[in-house]
Write a protein that holds these residues in place. Sequence first.
Motif, PDB file in Angstrom:
ATOM      1  N   GLU B 288       0.694  -1.203   0.130  1.00 16.10           N
ATOM      2  CA  GLU B 288      -0.010  -0.006  -0.221  1.00 16.10           C
ATOM      3  C   GLU B 288       0.831   1.205  -0.015  1.00 16.10           C
ATOM      4  N   GLY B 289       0.493   2.143  -0.912  1.00 10.50           N
ATOM      5  CA  GLY B 289       1.233   3.534  -0.977  1.00 10.50           C
ATOM      6  C   GLY B 289       2.684   3.550  -1.627  1.00 10.50           C
ATOM      7  N   VAL B 290       2.871   2.211  -2.497  1.00  8.26           N
ATOM      8  CA  VAL B 290       4.077   1.981  -3.239  1.00  8.26           C
ATOM      9  C   VAL B 290       3.536   2.042  -4.612  1.00  8.26           C
ATOM     10  N   PHE B 291       3.840   2.915  -5.250  1.00  4.75           N
ATOM     11  CA  PHE B 291       3.624   3.003  -6.901  1.00  4.75           C
ATOM     12  C   PHE B 291       4.699   2.919  -7.851  1.00  4.75           C
ATOM     13  N   ALA B 292       4.283   2.237  -9.102  1.00  6.38           N
ATOM     14  CA  ALA B 292       5.623   2.162  -9.900  1.00  6.38           C
ATOM     15  C   ALA B 292       5.023   2.753 -11.378  1.00  6.38           C
ATOM     16  N   CYS B 293       5.933   3.333 -12.194  1.00  7.65           N
ATOM     17  CA  CYS B 293       5.492   3.825 -13.537  1.00  7.65           C
ATOM     18  C   CYS B 293       6.863   3.808 -14.305  1.00  7.65           C
ATOM     19  N   GLY B 294       6.578   3.979 -15.662  1.00  8.70           N
ATOM     20  CA  GLY B 294       7.527   4.051 -16.630  1.00  8.70           C
ATOM     21  C   GLY B 294       8.484   2.760 -16.756  1.00  8.70           C
ATOM     22  N   ASN B 295       9.621   2.673 -17.309  1.00  9.11           N
ATOM     23  CA  ASN B 295      10.304   1.265 -17.676  1.00  9.11           C
ATOM     24  C   ASN B 295      10.600   0.456 -16.637  1.00  9.11           C
ATOM     25  N   VAL B 296      10.482   0.912 -15.352  1.00  9.69           N
ATOM     26  CA  VAL B 296      10.730  -0.148 -14.012  1.00  9.69           C
ATOM     27  C   VAL B 296       9.358  -1.097 -14.071  1.00  9.69           C
ATOM     28  N   LEU B 297       8.336  -0.511 -14.542  1.00  7.57           N
ATOM     29  CA  LEU B 297       7.005  -1.337 -14.407  1.00  7.57           C
ATOM     30  C   LEU B 297       6.975  -2.097 -15.554  1.00  7.57           C
ATOM     31  N   HIS B 298       7.221  -1.677 -17.026  1.00  6.03           N
ATOM     32  CA  HIS B 298       7.319  -2.471 -18.118  1.00  6.03           C
ATOM     33  C   HIS B 298       8.053  -1.486 -19.083  1.00  6.03           C
ATOM     34  N   VAL B 299       8.588  -2.325 -19.782  1.00  2.89           N
ATOM     35  CA  VAL B 299       9.575  -1.485 -21.146  1.00  2.89           C
ATOM     36  C   VAL B 299       8.518  -0.951 -22.013  1.00  2.89           C
ATOM     37  N   HIS B 300       8.541   0.408 -22.393  1.00  6.59           N
ATOM     38  CA  HIS B 300       7.813   1.064 -23.066  1.00  6.59           C
ATOM     39  C   HIS B 300       8.604   1.362 -24.423  1.00  6.59           C
ATOM     40  N   ASP B 301       7.859   1.786 -25.385  1.00  4.63           N
ATOM     41  CA  ASP B 301       8.511   2.245 -26.806  1.00  4.63           C
ATOM     42  C   ASP B 301       8.482   3.859 -26.959  1.00  4.63           C
ATOM     43  N   LEU B 302       7.632   4.479 -26.405  1.00  4.04           N
ATOM     44  CA  LEU B 302       7.627   5.954 -26.659  1.00  4.04           C
ATOM     45  C   LEU B 302       7.387   6.482 -25.064  1.00  4.04           C
ATOM     46  N   VAL B 303       8.297   7.587 -24.773  1.00  7.91           N
ATOM     47  CA  VAL B 303       8.388   8.331 -23.722  1.00  7.91           C
ATOM     48  C   VAL B 303       7.050   8.900 -23.378  1.00  7.91           C
ATOM     49  N   ASP B 304       6.276   9.144 -24.512  1.00  7.33           N
ATOM     50  CA  ASP B 304       5.043  10.023 -24.382  1.00  7.33           C
ATOM     51  C   ASP B 304       3.990   9.320 -23.421  1.00  7.33           C
ATOM     52  N   PHE B 305       4.059   7.881 -23.550  1.00  5.98           N
ATOM     53  CA  PHE B 305       3.153   7.040 -22.924  1.00  5.98           C
ATOM     54  C   PHE B 305       3.905   6.639 -21.287  1.00  5.98           C
ATOM     55  N   VAL B 306       5.073   6.874 -21.111  1.00 11.64           N
ATOM     56  CA  VAL B 306       5.877   6.974 -19.870  1.00 11.64           C
ATOM     57  C   VAL B 306       5.524   8.127 -19.193  1.00 11.64           C
ATOM     58  N   SER B 307       5.320   9.206 -19.758  1.00  6.59           N
ATOM     59  CA  SER B 307       4.822  10.402 -19.090  1.00  6.59           C
ATOM     60  C   SER B 307       3.536  10.444 -18.424  1.00  6.59           C
ATOM     61  N   GLU B 308       2.835   9.654 -19.434  1.00  4.27           N
ATOM     62  CA  GLU B 308       1.123   9.727 -19.295  1.00  4.27           C
ATOM     63  C   GLU B 308       1.130   8.772 -18.230  1.00  4.27           C
ATOM     64  N   GLU B 309       1.692   7.627 -18.166  1.00  2.00           N
ATOM     65  CA  GLU B 309       1.435   6.632 -16.996  1.00  2.00           C
ATOM     66  C   GLU B 309       2.076   7.104 -15.816  1.00  2.00           C
ATOM     67  N   ALA B 310       3.073   7.894 -15.677  1.00  2.00           N
ATOM     68  CA  ALA B 310       3.716   8.588 -14.470  1.00  2.00           C
ATOM     69  C   ALA B 310       2.722   9.697 -13.896  1.00  2.00           C
ATOM     70  N   ALA B 311       2.268  10.101 -14.837  1.00  2.00           N
ATOM     71  CA  ALA B 311       1.393  11.470 -14.465  1.00  2.00           C
ATOM     72  C   ALA B 311       0.166  10.542 -13.522  1.00  2.00           C
ATOM     73  N   ALA B 312      -0.211   9.467 -14.101  1.00  2.00           N
ATOM     74  CA  ALA B 312      -1.271   8.685 -13.246  1.00  2.00           C
ATOM     75  C   ALA B 312      -0.747   8.394 -11.804  1.00  2.00           C
ATOM     76  N   ALA B 313       0.248   7.857 -12.060  1.00  2.00           N
ATOM     77  CA  ALA B 313       0.981   7.317 -10.724  1.00  2.00           C
ATOM     78  C   ALA B 313       1.073   8.684  -9.808  1.00  2.00           C
ATOM     79  N   GLY B 314       1.466   9.806 -10.267  1.00  2.00           N
ATOM     80  CA  GLY B 314       1.848  10.864  -9.377  1.00  2.00           C
ATOM     81  C   GLY B 314       0.308  11.329  -8.861  1.00  2.00           C
ATOM     82  N   ARG B 315      -0.507  11.237  -9.522  1.00  2.00           N
ATOM     83  CA  ARG B 315      -1.804  11.610  -9.002  1.00  2.00           C
ATOM     84  C   ARG B 315      -2.445  10.687  -8.226  1.00  2.00           C
ATOM     85  N   ASN B 316      -2.251   9.264  -8.405  1.00  2.00           N
ATOM     86  CA  ASN B 316      -2.642   8.590  -7.390  1.00  2.00           C
ATOM     87  C   ASN B 316      -1.886   8.484  -6.098  1.00  2.00           C
TER      88      ASN B 316
END
Lengths: 118, 429
Positions: B288-316
Motif C-alpha cells: 500500500e502506498g508504493v507506486f510504479a511507473c515507466g520502464n521499471v514497471l514495463h518497458v515502453h516504446d515511447l516516452v510519451d506513454f511513460v509520461s502519461e503513465e507516470a502522471a497517473a502514478a503521481g496523481r494516485n
Amino acid sequence: MGKRELICIGCPMGCPVTVEMEGDEIVSVSGNTCPRGDAYARKEVTNPTRIVTSTVKVEGGLVEMISVKTKEDIPKDKIFDCVRALKGVTVKAPVHIGDVILADVAGTGVDVVATRNA
Amino acid sequence: MKTYDIVIIGGGPAGLSAAVSAKKSGTDSILILERDKELGGILNQCIHNGFGLHTFKEELTGPEYAGRFIEQVQELQIEYKLHTMVMDISSDKVVTAMNSTDGLFEIRAGAVILAMGCRERSRGALNIPGYRPAGIFSAGTAQRLVNMEGYLPGRKVVILGSGDIGLIMARRMTLEGAQVQVVAELMPYSGGLKRNIVQCLDDYGIPLKLSHTVVEIRGKERVEGITLAQVDEKGRPVAGTEEEYECDTLLLSVGLIPENELSGGMGVELSRVTSGPVVNESLETNIEGVFACGNVLHVHDLVDFVSEEAAAAGRNAARYVQEAGSRKAQGTDKEAAGRTVEICAVDGVRYTVPSRINTERMEDIQTVRFRVGGVYKNCFVSVYLDEERILHRKRPVMAPGEMEEVKLKREELLRHPDLKAITVKVEEV
C-alpha cells in the motif's frame, strides 16, 4: 503505372502507404490513416527530407558535448554535408536550448540549433 | 529522520512526470532522488528526434523533451537530490540513500513512487562463445559514449539485435564516420519501431538480417570479426549458413530489463513476464502506498506513454497521501474497500498493465497497456467482461515491438456488479 510502397514515419504507428505514380505525377495515395500520412508520402516520393541530429563540443560547461539538430528538416541528400559542416564546431558555455550553433547549414537555409542547455 | 509525503526514486522521464503531476494534484512535500549528475535520465543521451508527438504535439529530441519536464519541476519548486544513490527501501517506506555531501541518510516517505527505469541485457545473457575482447558494447553504452562523452567506440561495426537503440545507433555511428555493416536479429521480425527501420537503416543502405545471430566473436585483445549464421524457427544456428564479417566493434541491442532490485528488496511482487511490479488500476504495487511507473514497471516504446503513465502514478500517490491524512483524522487506517477484478491476459496477449482493477477506485477511463507475443495480421483485440465481449477492435498489424492499449470505461464495468474477470485477448475473427 508505377507504384511505391512506403512506411509512413509521421508517427510511431508506421502505416504502410502505397503511392501510385504516372511518370512524375502522383495518381493516388492509399493505406494512410491520417492526413499526415498522405502529406508524408507525397513528399517522400518527390522531395524527401529529414531532421538531422548530432553533437558538438562545448567548452566550459558541465558536459563535454551538447546535442544539436537542424531546426527544420533538410533534403535527405544533404544529410552528410550537414554532418561534415558540424565537424570541428566548438561552442562556449552557456548555451541554451534553441541557440543557433551554425546558421544556414550546408546551404540549406536551415539553422542548426542547440537541443540542450550547457 | 526527515519526512516527505512522496519520495520518487529516479529523476528520468517517469520520475519527472510523476513529480509534476503529484504536485499539481495538491501534494507539496515531494522529493526526487536521482543517481546521475543531472535530471532527465536516459533522455539526455537520446539526441535523436521523434519524442513528444503525443505530449506536446511537436517533434522534440530527447534532451528537449526532458528539458520541458525539468523546467516544470523547477517552476513548481519540487525538491530533488542529484548524485544520490538509493540503497534500500523498507516495506514501511523508509528510504536509505547516500551521496557525498549528506553521507548515508534515511527518509520516511508517506508514499513511494518507483521510477528507476530499466537496463540493457548484456553479452553475458546471450551465451555467445569466444574470448572477451574490447569492442563489445551495449547499444546504450555506445550511445552515451558518442552523444555525451564525445568518443567513437569503433569504426567497423556489426549490431546484434534490432531494438530501437540499436537502430538509432546504426544511424548515429554512420553519421559519425563509422561503417555499420549489418544489423542481425534473432527473431523473424524486428524488435524496433518501423520508422526507425526506415530512417536509420533503409536511409543509409544498412542491411537488416532477420533470423540471424552471432555465433562467434573473434579477437583476443580487440574484436577482429564475428560470424553470423541463420537460425531455424527454434532459434538454433543452421550449419552451412555462416558468414564472416570483419569488424572492430559489436553493439548489442538485445532487450531491456526493468531495474527492480530495490522493489524486490522491499517485498514488491514482480511479474515474471515483464520483470516489473504487479500493479492495480492506481499503478500501486502489493504494498500500500508504493507506486510504479515507466520502464521499471514495463518497458515502453515511447516516452510519451511513460509520461502519461507516470502522471497517473503521481496523481494516485497524491490521492493516497491525502486520503491517508484524512483517514488518520477520522481514526481509521484501512483504505476504502472496493471490488478488485483481475485482468486475464490470454490468447496472444502476454501481459497487461495494470493486472487488476478496483472498480471503485479506477478513473472514468482506464488505459490498459499490453504487448502481444507474436506478429498478428488483420486480427482483433477483444475485451470480455466475464462472457460478454465489450470491445472488438480490428488491428491491421500487431507485433511484440509495439505496445498496444485498450481503454476501459468505469461506467461499463459498474454495470456488471458481479464481474469476476476481465479478459484481454487476440482473436482471428
